[in-house]
Design a protein around this motif. Structure first.
Motif, PDB file in Angstrom:
ATOM      1  N   TYR A 176       0.829  -1.206   0.000  1.00  0.00           N
ATOM      2  CA  TYR A 176       0.000   0.000   0.000  1.00  0.00           C
ATOM      3  C   TYR A 176       0.864   1.257   0.000  1.00  0.00           C
ATOM      4  O   TYR A 176       0.611   2.198  -0.748  1.00  0.00           O
ATOM      5  CB  TYR A 176      -0.937  -0.005   1.207  1.00  0.00           C
ATOM      6  CG  TYR A 176      -1.696   1.294   1.342  1.00  0.00           C
ATOM      7  CD1 TYR A 176      -2.638   1.664   0.389  1.00  0.00           C
ATOM      8  CD2 TYR A 176      -1.439   2.174   2.385  1.00  0.00           C
ATOM      9  CE1 TYR A 176      -3.317   2.862   0.472  1.00  0.00           C
ATOM     10  CE2 TYR A 176      -2.104   3.373   2.478  1.00  0.00           C
ATOM     11  CZ  TYR A 176      -3.036   3.717   1.516  1.00  0.00           C
ATOM     12  OH  TYR A 176      -3.696   4.907   1.597  1.00  0.00           O
ATOM     13  N   VAL A 177       1.913   1.246   0.840  1.00  0.00           N
ATOM     14  CA  VAL A 177       2.795   2.419   0.920  1.00  0.00           C
ATOM     15  C   VAL A 177       3.402   2.695  -0.444  1.00  0.00           C
ATOM     16  O   VAL A 177       3.501   3.830  -0.893  1.00  0.00           O
ATOM     17  CB  VAL A 177       3.887   2.186   1.990  1.00  0.00           C
ATOM     18  CG1 VAL A 177       4.991   3.208   1.857  1.00  0.00           C
ATOM     19  CG2 VAL A 177       3.282   2.250   3.378  1.00  0.00           C
ATOM     20  N   LYS A 178       3.769   1.605  -1.134  1.00  0.00           N
ATOM     21  CA  LYS A 178       4.346   1.781  -2.461  1.00  0.00           C
ATOM     22  C   LYS A 178       3.307   2.367  -3.419  1.00  0.00           C
ATOM     23  O   LYS A 178       3.633   3.189  -4.271  1.00  0.00           O
ATOM     24  CB  LYS A 178       4.848   0.435  -2.987  1.00  0.00           C
ATOM     25  CG  LYS A 178       5.890   0.622  -4.033  1.00  0.00           C
ATOM     26  CD  LYS A 178       6.441  -0.663  -4.564  1.00  0.00           C
ATOM     27  CE  LYS A 178       7.207  -0.342  -5.839  1.00  0.00           C
ATOM     28  NZ  LYS A 178       7.491  -1.522  -6.603  1.00  0.00           N
ATOM     29  N   ALA A 179       2.040   1.948  -3.234  1.00  0.00           N
ATOM     30  CA  ALA A 179       0.990   2.423  -4.138  1.00  0.00           C
ATOM     31  C   ALA A 179       0.679   3.902  -3.918  1.00  0.00           C
ATOM     32  O   ALA A 179       0.236   4.583  -4.836  1.00  0.00           O
ATOM     33  CB  ALA A 179      -0.283   1.592  -3.938  1.00  0.00           C
ATOM     34  N   ILE A 180       0.921   4.410  -2.710  1.00  0.00           N
ATOM     35  CA  ILE A 180       0.605   5.819  -2.433  1.00  0.00           C
ATOM     36  C   ILE A 180       1.386   6.727  -3.385  1.00  0.00           C
ATOM     37  O   ILE A 180       0.851   7.668  -3.948  1.00  0.00           O
ATOM     38  CB  ILE A 180       0.962   6.187  -0.971  1.00  0.00           C
ATOM     39  CG1 ILE A 180       0.049   5.449  -0.007  1.00  0.00           C
ATOM     40  CG2 ILE A 180       0.824   7.685  -0.751  1.00  0.00           C
ATOM     41  CD1 ILE A 180       0.377   5.716   1.444  1.00  0.00           C
ATOM     42  N   GLY A 181       2.675   6.401  -3.546  1.00  0.00           N
ATOM     43  CA  GLY A 181       3.496   7.264  -4.389  1.00  0.00           C
ATOM     44  C   GLY A 181       3.898   6.581  -5.669  1.00  0.00           C
ATOM     45  O   GLY A 181       5.028   6.717  -6.111  1.00  0.00           O
ATOM     46  N   ALA A 182       2.972   5.820  -6.258  1.00  0.00           N
ATOM     47  CA  ALA A 182       3.321   5.011  -7.427  1.00  0.00           C
ATOM     48  C   ALA A 182       3.785   5.877  -8.586  1.00  0.00           C
ATOM     49  O   ALA A 182       3.321   6.996  -8.774  1.00  0.00           O
ATOM     50  CB  ALA A 182       2.113   4.191  -7.846  1.00  0.00           C
ATOM     51  N   TYR A 183       4.748   5.342  -9.338  1.00  0.00           N
ATOM     52  CA  TYR A 183       5.250   6.064 -10.502  1.00  0.00           C
ATOM     53  C   TYR A 183       4.402   5.771 -11.730  1.00  0.00           C
ATOM     54  O   TYR A 183       4.544   6.412 -12.744  1.00  0.00           O
ATOM     55  CB  TYR A 183       6.694   5.668 -10.793  1.00  0.00           C
ATOM     56  CG  TYR A 183       7.657   6.042  -9.694  1.00  0.00           C
ATOM     57  CD1 TYR A 183       8.109   7.353  -9.573  1.00  0.00           C
ATOM     58  CD2 TYR A 183       8.077   5.103  -8.780  1.00  0.00           C
ATOM     59  CE1 TYR A 183       8.976   7.706  -8.569  1.00  0.00           C
ATOM     60  CE2 TYR A 183       8.950   5.450  -7.773  1.00  0.00           C
ATOM     61  CZ  TYR A 183       9.409   6.749  -7.666  1.00  0.00           C
ATOM     62  OH  TYR A 183      10.255   7.090  -6.671  1.00  0.00           O
ATOM     63  N   SER A 184       3.593   4.712 -11.648  1.00  0.00           N
ATOM     64  CA  SER A 184       2.800   4.363 -12.823  1.00  0.00           C
ATOM     65  C   SER A 184       1.392   3.987 -12.385  1.00  0.00           C
ATOM     66  O   SER A 184       1.188   3.585 -11.245  1.00  0.00           O
ATOM     67  CB  SER A 184       3.447   3.186 -13.545  1.00  0.00           C
ATOM     68  OG  SER A 184       3.615   2.136 -12.624  1.00  0.00           O
ATOM     69  N   ALA A 185       0.458   4.135 -13.311  1.00  0.00           N
ATOM     70  CA  ALA A 185      -0.930   3.841 -12.991  1.00  0.00           C
ATOM     71  C   ALA A 185      -1.108   2.346 -12.770  1.00  0.00           C
ATOM     72  O   ALA A 185      -0.374   1.533 -13.300  1.00  0.00           O
ATOM     73  CB  ALA A 185      -1.827   4.308 -14.121  1.00  0.00           C
ATOM     74  N   LYS A 186      -2.100   1.996 -11.964  1.00  0.00           N
ATOM     75  CA  LYS A 186      -2.356   0.589 -11.659  1.00  0.00           C
ATOM     76  C   LYS A 186      -3.771   0.227 -12.043  1.00  0.00           C
ATOM     77  O   LYS A 186      -4.653   1.077 -12.073  1.00  0.00           O
ATOM     78  CB  LYS A 186      -2.203   0.383 -10.151  1.00  0.00           C
ATOM     79  CG  LYS A 186      -0.797   0.028  -9.773  1.00  0.00           C
ATOM     80  CD  LYS A 186      -0.791  -0.659  -8.434  1.00  0.00           C
ATOM     81  CE  LYS A 186       0.617  -1.094  -8.149  1.00  0.00           C
ATOM     82  NZ  LYS A 186       0.965  -0.898  -6.777  1.00  0.00           N
TER      83      LYS A 186
END
Lengths: 330, 212
Positions: free
Chosen positions: B161-171
């Motif tokens: 989740y933490v990684k998804a907060i500042g994701a560099y690419s759309a998911k």
């Protein structure tokens, strides 16, 4: 064998009419009023249904004589029948409306209640706050309330997340708990007993596991129970329980739960000061035994998926110690 | 009864050929949808607690000697990298983020006493292993260890989740929406240019973590 096969489903059907949670097994002031209304409406509709069926059967069985009746008398008879039916319908419906109006007027919250309990519904459990003019005398509990028989108890209903509904069928009607608003309901048990209630408004994944118990008892036992609840959590002496308490404070348990008399003062989860004295845990999900306490602590998400308690990593010994501590909090 | 009733005759087929074809296509579509839903369900059965051997294997974070980056345990790939990819795990991570009070230092991702997750700069690198290790073992200058507070799969969920907060690419997958007021773009957004425009964020707290 055959009779058993036939009677079992019938018995199951009947079992819905009694027991700890049934609007037809009314023991509360307002529930009795509602039950008489239910019976009046059902009886009236039953009589109407019988009459309609009789008329239908009569008209189907009636022999038609070959020659058509003369138009004028036929018309007159039809006019009389139809207007009679319309008038009867209007009369019955207004009768039911008036009965419903006068019954529900009696459900208004009592003006001068003997005591007040505040309810905060949460996903998916009930927080009960016994209010007292003296703040030191008020206390919290969860999923289980005791009330004195014959006393009007004002229940102030609040919600902290979504809309829930407070429903103890044997004692009173339903009332919604709406975030940002307070509703009021009066409970008045006429007879001692254990009455089950549940959330009656779909509130999420574990809506069906959001039960509560109302225990109506005589004034004396109620007073004893309340004074026991006001006390702080017991100070343990046995080494196993002492270790359990230390673990409870060291791990994140204390961040969400309160045990009065200790440093645990979280408010997100149920107050555990006297959890050992309750009959069930997890809002009626499991009977309150040391084993089920351990099972719950070991893996709350499998027992009640989606609830707000995370798994705490514990070794077998630690689990045993914590559940012993919980069980000791009578 | 007079025999002069006019109207459609019922000798031909009830549906015209064209209508029948349309109906067949619609039926096929519904069946395909049902199959897709079933396959989707089968592909990812919900498991509330990972099996003990799997959770033991998930403990094996192989970090580089300086504690930055490394490789995740093999079981992570055997599971199909669920903690970054499945909505359920991301959502559990979001719940854990609030349950364990991450927001008291990291805010809603914008940082505070602790570093931000939105500025595109990761003190210990953006890999899942680093983030999981930071949560599990703690980091100098204030990050506590959650080893005894969370199970290892919870730590992986939170890291995802933490990684998804500042994701560099759309998911394609996302946790559920926040009930609170939005303070930042949603987790499954395409990278919001505005967040990264300031350049690879200045290290505002030079004491925190190794310098770049």
């Amino acid at each position: 064998m055959k009779t058993a096969a036939i009677s079992l489903p019938l018995l199951l059907l009947l079992s819905g009419c009694g027991g700890v949670q049934s609007a037809l097994d009314a023991h509360g002031q307002t529930a009795i009023l509602l039950k008489s209304l239910i019976i009046f409406v059902v009886a009236t509709c039953f009589v109407v249904w019988i009459i309609v069926m009789l008329v239908l059967i009569w008209s189907l069985m009636r022999r038609r004589d070959g020659q058509a009746a003369d138009d004028r008398s036929l018309h007159r008879r039809i006019t009389i029948a139809v207007s009679g039916a319309v008038a009867a319908t209007a009369l019955i419906i207004s009768g039911l409306t008036i009965a419903s109006f006068y019954t529900t007027r009696g459900l208004d919250p009592a003006r001068d209640p003997d005591m007040t309990i505040r309810v905060r519904a949460q996903q998916w459990w009930w927080q009960f706050i016994y209010e007292d003019a003296d703040p030191a005398q008020s206390f919290h509990t969860a999923n289980e309330i005791h009330i004195p028989v014959g006393k009007a108890v004002r229940v102030r209903l609040e919600s902290s997340d979504v809309i829930h509904s407070f429903w103890v069928p044997s004692l009173a009607g339903k009332q919604d708990l709406i975030p940002g608003r307070e509703n009021v309901l009066t409970l008045r048990a006429e007879r001692p007993g254990v009455y089950r209630g549940q959330c009656a408004e779909f509130c999420g994944l574990q809506h069906s596991h959001m039960a509560l118990f109302v225990i109506a008892e005589d004034e004396e036992s109620y007073r004893q129970w309340a004074s026991a609840q006001r006390k702080e959590g017991l100070q343990p002496r046995e080494p196993e329980i002492v270790a359990g308490k230390a673990l409870f404070m060291a791990r994140q348990c204390a961040a969400c739960h309160t045990i009065r008399g200790t440093e645990a003062s979280g408010t997100t989860g149920p107050d555990l000061t006297h959890i050992g004295s309750r009959h069930t845990i997890a809002a009626g999900l499991l009977e309150n035994t040391r084993g089920s306490l351990a099972a719950w602590i070991a893996d709350p998400q499998t027992l009640k998926p989606g609830n707000n308690m995370p798994i705490v990593p514990l070794s077998a010994d630690e689990l045993r110690q914590i559940s012993a501590y919980m069980d000791s909090l009578k | 009864m007079s025999s002069t009733v006019s109207g459609p005759t019922f000798s031909g087929p009830i549906f015209s050929r064209k209508a029948f074809r349309l109906l067949a296509i619609a039926g096929l579509f519904v069946v395909a949808l049902a199959v897709a839903a079933t396959v989707g369900l089968l592909r990812q059965p919900r498991q509330y607690r990972v099996d003990p051997p799997v959770s033991a294997a998930l403990e094996g974070l192989r970090l580089m000697p300086n504690g930055i980056a490394g490789s995740p345990p093999e079981v992570y790939f055997a599971l199909g990298q669920p903690y970054e990819e499945t909505a359920y795990d991301l959502n559990q991570g979001k719940r854990l983020y609030s349950w364990f009070g991450c927001a008291s230092c990291h805010g809603d991702g914008e940082g505070g006493a602790g570093p931000s997750f939105l500025d595109g700069w990761w003190l210990y690198g953006p890999s899942m292993v680093s983030i999981a290790a930071s949560i599990r073992d703690g980091r100098p200058h204030g990050m506590p260890a959650f080893r005894h507070k969370m199970t290892i799969d919870e730590i992986w969920q939170l890291a995802g989740y933490v990684k998804a907060i500042g994701a560099y690419s759309a998911k394609l997958t996302a946790p559920s929406r926040s009930d609170d007021r939005q303070t930042r773009p949603a987790e499954n957004r395409a990278p919001a240019a505005i967040l990264f425009d300031q350049g690879s964020a200045p290290v505002r707290r030079p004491k925190q973590g190794p310098s770049p």
